[in-house]
Enzyme design. Structure first.
Site, mmCIF file in Angstrom:
data_model
loop_
_atom_site.group_PDB
_atom_site.id
_atom_site.type_symbol
_atom_site.label_atom_id
_atom_site.label_comp_id
_atom_site.label_asym_id
_atom_site.label_seq_id
_atom_site.Cartn_x
_atom_site.Cartn_y
_atom_site.Cartn_z
ATOM 1 N N GLU A 69 0.913 -1.245 0.117
ATOM 2 C CA GLU A 69 0.212 -0.042 0.023
ATOM 3 C C GLU A 69 0.850 1.251 0.148
ATOM 4 O O GLU A 69 1.853 1.202 0.573
ATOM 5 C CB GLU A 69 -0.828 0.148 1.434
ATOM 6 C CG GLU A 69 -1.894 1.194 1.407
ATOM 7 C CD GLU A 69 -2.921 1.157 2.311
ATOM 8 O OE1 GLU A 69 -2.759 0.477 3.306
ATOM 9 O OE2 GLU A 69 -3.878 1.839 2.177
ATOM 10 N N CYS B 31 -6.648 1.119 3.196
ATOM 11 C CA CYS B 31 -7.813 2.306 3.102
ATOM 12 C C CYS B 31 -7.429 2.865 1.914
ATOM 13 O O CYS B 31 -8.586 3.606 1.385
ATOM 14 C CB CYS B 31 -7.404 3.036 4.304
ATOM 15 S SG CYS B 31 -7.652 2.433 5.824
ATOM 16 N N ASN C 158 -12.380 -2.913 1.559
ATOM 17 C CA ASN C 158 -11.370 -3.108 2.459
ATOM 18 C C ASN C 158 -11.788 -2.722 4.049
ATOM 19 O O ASN C 158 -12.359 -1.528 4.099
ATOM 20 C CB ASN C 158 -10.248 -2.434 2.154
ATOM 21 C CG ASN C 158 -9.238 -2.141 3.376
ATOM 22 O OD1 ASN C 158 -8.409 -3.376 3.589
ATOM 23 N ND2 ASN C 158 -8.981 -1.070 3.699
ATOM 24 N N GLU C 159 -11.922 -3.655 5.140
ATOM 25 C CA GLU C 159 -12.261 -3.090 6.270
ATOM 26 C C GLU C 159 -13.693 -2.304 6.390
ATOM 27 O O GLU C 159 -13.734 -1.325 7.191
ATOM 28 C CB GLU C 159 -11.345 -2.314 6.970
ATOM 29 C CG GLU C 159 -10.023 -3.043 7.311
ATOM 30 C CD GLU C 159 -8.957 -2.293 8.192
ATOM 31 O OE1 GLU C 159 -9.191 -0.964 8.295
ATOM 32 O OE2 GLU C 159 -7.839 -2.829 8.592
HETATM 33 O O1 AHR Z 1 -1.949 -1.126 6.773
HETATM 34 C C1 AHR Z 1 -2.317 0.175 7.176
HETATM 35 C C2 AHR Z 1 -3.961 0.137 7.166
HETATM 36 O O2 AHR Z 1 -4.296 -0.497 8.038
HETATM 37 C C3 AHR Z 1 -4.495 -0.384 5.900
HETATM 38 O O3 AHR Z 1 -4.735 0.750 5.011
HETATM 39 C C4 AHR Z 1 -5.715 -0.454 6.364
HETATM 40 O O4 AHR Z 1 -6.504 -1.443 5.598
HETATM 41 C C5 AHR Z 1 -5.818 -0.920 7.973
HETATM 42 O O5 AHR Z 1 -6.575 -0.052 8.933
#
Ligand code: AHR
Length: 812
Positions: A33, A240, A364-365
């Protein structure tokens, strides 16, 4: 280490002839990321910062379109630089620099621009650099451009190239500079050839020596460090970052492929800028180059729930059909024939062969709301209908327990989502206590992707805890399908999240102890888990708790508050007033006794704690206090059962954006939620009576006399000596992995049953003191490889060992 330091004698018996349990072939991968400046200024090898003049204060308040650039007026040249948006090279990339020269230098040169790079422009002697830019002559005779790499003070030129002639319409110009000097902090300049006005955009300086020599590709040393992990897959672009803050910030894959000037640059939600030079094409190419499967993650039709002030928002109804088409188009872009509409774009970019996409992450989450359910289902249904060959990976919230996790799993079962993505950022202790969770998984349900996990804090303790957790994944490799540590990369001076797997700056790459564990696991993975029996292993020693517990009062984040009437005492008796607040210890925050029996916490932007050390006899007592919030966005924390500075329980009242109350445990400074949040924000200006009763492992919390929480915290015993055995059928090897998180040296006697005589083992071992830390700098230990002649192996304290043997060798 135990006092006698005599090794514990342990027998490890592996049934090497067993059929065993099939392990997912894709188990250990990586997750990339763009966080901690992992992409621009990191893995993406571009050396010019803000090359397209697209930085804005919306990305970072102090930034603007000319950030990282300065005007050069050398040797008497004079001019100006400004930014314009009329008729740019491409509307997706609207800003460009206007360089005007009014007076030429003594040598006839014009004004110029100088770029500082990402913390400098790191160049190496003898290397070749591609320089390129878009230019348009607006007026005058400045139709030549001199580019050069030079020293930071401008006194030395390391290499140069002339570009031009520049005409009245946008054209791309390129040349090659051979650099004569190694300098990690060089600068790059572009100088006009004379008087007049020239427009410049997408000004790039790119090393030719990228990973696998891909033009416009990845920084070779960083990419190699990732490749050395031998990841079976790469998940990207987030995290994120994938779902973004607000619908406009979503990472939309079609905007990240195609010529660079057509890619929509945008704010990175981690507080900087995404040039999108590292886009889907580059990610897929990298996966192919390192033999890893691509695992792209597209937004599930909703943006991040932490978006201010809207929260989670779904893509509007009328736009959903187009969005679903966009997701389907990704499959065609990746896998379709070169003459299909989207496959043709891939082919035009230089890759006529399909990329072989198998997995696609959706979401994602995300909070599991009705909006999420609706948007996810429609995307999932469309993928199932049009691309049943694609394995969809769903999401179950941000942590491995709690409301979203439960709702996420229930939803995934209901919709038959094949794989779900779960995240755990926890303490080493949590990982050791949680190794049994996969053994109990429903074998008929969705498979698990542990998409993000890390134990605090890049020390040996965390590395061994992760090794242990990975052993648990491996022995459950029939249902744990994929796993990736997170975050992967962190740049020195720009690290926003700890811990990380690989640290770097412009010229160094520092793998951590945790990296070595990942690599040892991945390189020595197998296809079949074999039954293992361990006899005589060291066990977790009960940690003697101090007879007296400390308590604390506190506030979270930016909250200001006052407290009065603190009492502590045995359960069932009238609690006595606690000592005067003036005698408590301020651990964090700014605490001021008022002389009226109250104490006020006035600091902003920090958690605050005021501790009464050794306040009360454990394990059963009551602690109460009256509290009033005077301002800020969250609430109070009431700490109890503090046994050391990093270990306590706390009741958070006004937790997480002041949404509710919950119980938490802090292990070595890492916070774990013990229950779901109970509704109840803290009102400013109102007094609350807060009371905690501790009765051994049972905890009760009362607000204004009302019982809010009643739970027992009985953590599972930690798995401190973990062993797995796998078969690597292609090599004919049996591999035994041993993670020892105790302070005991252990002598392991290995027995492989059902095989011919084993003549020896290839051993790879990593050992270091538990608090030895690896971040920026060489790790305190790296794996040592040797050959073990027989079946007896010394296992050091705090270590991870891999033993590999080929039982059939003796028969050949
Ligand atoms: O890895 C950092 C963040 O942690 C990622 O973007 C998210 O998916 C998680 O909250």
């Amino acid at each position: 280490m135990s006092e006698s330091a005599r090794p514990v004698e342990t027998v490890v018996e592996v049934d090497a002839a067993a059929r065993g349990t099939a392990i997912s072939p894709d188990l250990f991968g990586v997750f990339f990321e763009d966080l901690n400046h992992a992409a621009d200024g990191g893995l993406y090898a571009e050396l010019v910062q803000n090359r397209s003049f697209e930085y804005t204060p919306a990305h970072r308040p102090e930034w603007h379109a000319l950030t990282a650039w300065e005007l050069l007026e050398r040797d008497g040249a004079a001019g100006s630089v400004s930014v314009a948006v009329e008729a740019p090279p491409h509307p997706a990339n609207p800003h460009y620099a206007v360089l005007r020269t009014t007076t030429a230098s003594t040598a006839g040169r014009g004004a110029g621009l100088r770029n500082e790079g990402f913390d400098g422009v790191a160049v190496r002697e003898g290397e070749r650099y591609d320089v390129s830019l878009f230019a348009r002559l607006a007026d005058g005779t400045a139709d030549r451009l001199m580019t050069q790499i030079e020293s930071r003070d401008g006194s030395r030129v390391y290499g140069r190239a002339e570009l031009g002639p520049v005409h009245g319409s946008w054209e791309r110009h390129s040349a090659v500079i051979t650099c004569e000097v190694t300098d990690p902090e060089a600068r790059f300049t572009v100088v006009a050839g004379g008087i007049g006005t020239v427009h410049l955009d997408l000004v790039s300086l790119f090393p030719q020596a990228t990973f696998r020599d891909r033009p416009g590709g990845l920084r070779a040393d960083l990419a190699q460090a990732i490749a050395d992990l031998k990841p079976k897959f790469v998940r990207f672009p987030g995290g994120c970052l994938a779902h973004g803050v607000g619908l406009g910030n979503m990472y939309r894959w079609p905007e990240t492929v195609g010529p660079l000037q057509t890619r929509r640059q945008q704010r990175n939600l981690w507080g900087y800028h995404q040039s999108m030079g590292l886009g889907y094409y580059e990610y897929f190419q990298f996966c192919e180059d390192i033999g890893a499967k691509p695992l792209p993650v597209v937004p599930a039709g909703v943006c991040c729930q932490n978006t201010e002030p809207t929260g989670q928002v779904g893509i509007p109804e009328e736009e959903m059909p187009d969005y679903i088409d966009e997701v389907l188009a990704l499959v065609q872009w990746a896998n379709g024939p070169a003459d299909s509409p989207w496959g043709a774009l891939r082919a035009a970019a230089g890759h006529p062969e399909p990329f072989g996409l198998e997995y696609l992450g959706v979401g994602n989450e995300d909070t599991i709301t009705d909006t999420f359910r609706d948007r996810f289902s429609r995307i999932h249904d469309a993928l199932r209908e049009h691309h049943p060959e694609i394995t969809v990976v769903g999401t179950v919230g941000p942590s491995p327990t709690g409301e979203d996790w439960e709702k996420g799993w229930a939803f995934a079962r209901e919709r038959s989502v094949p794989v779900v993505d779960e995240h755990s950022y926890k303490s080493p202790r949590w990982f050791l206590e949680s190794t049994g969770r996969f053994d109990a998984m429903d074998r008929g349900g969705p498979h698990l992707y542990i998409g993000e996990y890390a134990a605090r804090d890049n020390d040996m303790r965390s590395a061994v805890a992760e090794a242990t957790y990975m052993i648990a994944m491996e022995r459950n490799g029939d249902v744990v399908r994929l796993a990736s540590y997170a975050p992967l990369l962190a740049k020195r001076g720009h690290t926003q999240w700890l811990p990380d797997l690989i640290y770097f700056d412009n010229t160094n790459v520092w793998p951590t102890l945790n990296y070595h564990v990942q690599r040892m696991h991945s390189v020595h993975s197998g296809d079949t888990a074999l039954p293992v029996t361990v006899v005589g292993a060291p066990r977790a020693r009960p940690v003697p708790e101090p007879a007296r517990h400390s308590v604390h009062i506190g506030t979270s984040h930016d909250t200001r508050a006052e407290f009065t009437d603190a009492r502590v005492g045995p359960l069932g008796a009238d609690a006595a007033p606690a000592p005067d607040f003036a005698d408590w210890d301020a651990e964090l925050g700014h605490w001021k006794p008022g002389g009226d029996g109250r104490i006020r916490q006035t600091a902003h932007g920090t958690d605050a704690r005021l501790v009464l050390t050794a306040a009360v006899d454990g394990p059963s007592y009551a602690f109460s206090v009256r509290a009033r919030k005077n301002g800020g966005g969250q609430g109070f924390t009431i700490g109890f059962a503090r046994t050391s500075p990093g270990n306590w329980y706390q009741w958070s009242v006004g937790d997480w954006l002041n949404r509710g109350m919950r119980l938490q445990r802090v292990d070595d400074g890492v916070l774990h939620d013990l229950n779901d949040s109970v509704d109840g924000p803290v009102e400013t200006g109102r007094w609350y009576d807060l009371r905690v009763e501790v009765d051994g492992r049972r905890i009760r919390c009362y607000r204004d006399g009302e019982l809010i929480h009643d739970l027992e915290d009985d953590p599972a015993p930690p798995e401190v000596f973990a062993v797995s055995a796998v078969r690597d059928s292609s090599a004919g090897d049996v591999i035994v992995k041993i993670a020892n998180s105790t302070s005991e040296p252990v002598t392991v006697h290995l027995r492989l049953t059902g095989t011919e005589v084993v003549t020896g083992f290839e051993r790879t071992a990593l050992a270091a003191p538990p608090h030895a830390t690896s971040m920026f700098g060489t790790a305190p230990a790296s794996p040592v490889e040797d050959r073990l002649p027989g079946p007896v192996c010394d296992i050091p304290p705090h270590s991870f060992t891999v033993l590999r043997t080929r039982p059939d060798e003796a028969q050949e």
